[in-house]
Design a protein around this motif. Structure first.
Motif, short mmCIF file in Angstrom:
data_model
loop_
_atom_site.label_atom_id
_atom_site.label_comp_id
_atom_site.label_asym_id
_atom_site.label_seq_id
_atom_site.Cartn_x
_atom_site.Cartn_y
_atom_site.Cartn_z
N VAL A 188 0.85 -1.19 0.00
CA VAL A 188 0.00 0.00 0.00
C VAL A 188 0.88 1.24 0.00
O VAL A 188 1.85 1.33 0.76
N TYR A 189 0.53 2.20 -0.85
CA TYR A 189 1.32 3.42 -0.96
C TYR A 189 1.33 4.17 0.36
O TYR A 189 0.29 4.44 0.96
N GLY A 190 2.51 4.48 0.86
CA GLY A 190 2.68 5.29 2.06
C GLY A 190 3.05 4.50 3.30
O GLY A 190 3.49 5.08 4.28
N ILE A 191 2.89 3.18 3.29
CA ILE A 191 3.23 2.38 4.47
C ILE A 191 4.73 2.09 4.45
O ILE A 191 5.25 1.57 3.47
N SER A 192 5.39 2.46 5.54
CA SER A 192 6.83 2.18 5.62
C SER A 192 7.04 0.68 5.83
O SER A 192 6.16 -0.02 6.34
N SER A 193 8.20 0.20 5.44
CA SER A 193 8.48 -1.23 5.60
C SER A 193 8.49 -1.61 7.08
O SER A 193 8.07 -2.71 7.45
N GLU A 194 8.91 -0.67 7.95
CA GLU A 194 8.92 -0.94 9.39
C GLU A 194 7.51 -1.13 9.92
O GLU A 194 7.23 -2.05 10.69
N LYS A 195 6.60 -0.26 9.50
CA LYS A 195 5.20 -0.34 9.96
C LYS A 195 4.54 -1.60 9.41
O LYS A 195 3.79 -2.27 10.12
N ALA A 196 4.83 -1.93 8.17
CA ALA A 196 4.26 -3.14 7.56
C ALA A 196 4.72 -4.38 8.34
O ALA A 196 3.91 -5.27 8.62
N LYS A 197 6.00 -4.43 8.71
CA LYS A 197 6.52 -5.57 9.48
C LYS A 197 5.87 -5.64 10.85
O LYS A 197 5.60 -6.72 11.37
N GLU A 198 5.62 -4.48 11.45
CA GLU A 198 5.00 -4.43 12.77
C GLU A 198 3.56 -4.97 12.72
O GLU A 198 3.11 -5.68 13.62
N LEU A 199 2.83 -4.64 11.66
CA LEU A 199 1.43 -5.02 11.55
C LEU A 199 1.22 -6.44 11.01
O LEU A 199 0.16 -7.04 11.22
N LEU A 200 2.20 -6.96 10.31
CA LEU A 200 2.06 -8.27 9.65
C LEU A 200 1.51 -9.38 10.57
O LEU A 200 0.60 -10.09 10.17
N PRO A 201 2.02 -9.53 11.79
CA PRO A 201 1.49 -10.61 12.64
C PRO A 201 0.02 -10.41 13.05
O PRO A 201 -0.62 -11.35 13.51
N TYR A 202 -0.50 -9.21 12.90
CA TYR A 202 -1.87 -8.91 13.33
C TYR A 202 -2.89 -9.01 12.19
O TYR A 202 -4.08 -8.86 12.43
N ILE A 203 -2.42 -9.25 11.00
CA ILE A 203 -3.32 -9.34 9.84
C ILE A 203 -3.93 -10.73 9.79
O ILE A 203 -3.22 -11.73 9.77
N GLN A 204 -5.26 -10.77 9.80
CA GLN A 204 -5.99 -12.03 9.66
C GLN A 204 -6.95 -11.89 8.50
O GLN A 204 -7.96 -11.20 8.61
N LEU A 205 -6.61 -12.51 7.40
CA LEU A 205 -7.46 -12.43 6.22
C LEU A 205 -8.53 -13.51 6.26
O LEU A 205 -8.24 -14.66 6.52
N VAL A 206 -9.75 -13.09 6.04
CA VAL A 206 -10.85 -14.04 5.89
C VAL A 206 -10.72 -14.59 4.48
O VAL A 206 -10.51 -13.83 3.53
N GLU A 207 -10.81 -15.89 4.34
CA GLU A 207 -10.60 -16.51 3.03
C GLU A 207 -11.60 -15.96 2.02
O GLU A 207 -12.80 -15.91 2.27
N ILE A 208 -11.08 -15.54 0.87
CA ILE A 208 -11.91 -15.03 -0.20
C ILE A 208 -12.25 -16.20 -1.11
O ILE A 208 -11.37 -16.79 -1.72
#
Length: 86
Positions: free
Chosen positions: A50-70
């Protein structure tokens, strides 16, 4: 700035949730705009693109992302074939 980390689905979260996660409002707007144009996050790593998200912030949020199966929608051709195969 204080923020809270919690599990979220980037395909369904609203802008307030993104801001509570520590993202700037313009980034939340970018995510919502992407989704409004039909964009979907298929795997957690896609969120870092996503445009604007720093790599540090993306790494921080990665463990919290739970995708519902599409689930792909069944096409008319597939439905027609399955009825004829019965």
């Amino acid at each position: 700035t204080k923020y809270t980390l919690f599990t979220f689905d980037p395909n369904t979260a609203d802008s307030a949730a993104f801001v509570r996660l520590g993202l700037k409002p313009f980034i939340a707007k970018n995510i919502l705009k992407y989704r409004s144009k039909g964009g979907k996050f298929r795997k957690a790593e896609d969120f870092s693109k996503v445009y604007g998200i720093s790599s540090e912030k993306a790494k921080e949020l990665l463990p919290y992302i739970q995708l519902v199966e599409i689930k792909p929608t069944e096409s008319k051709t597939t439905a027609y074939k399955s009825q004829n195969e019965i």
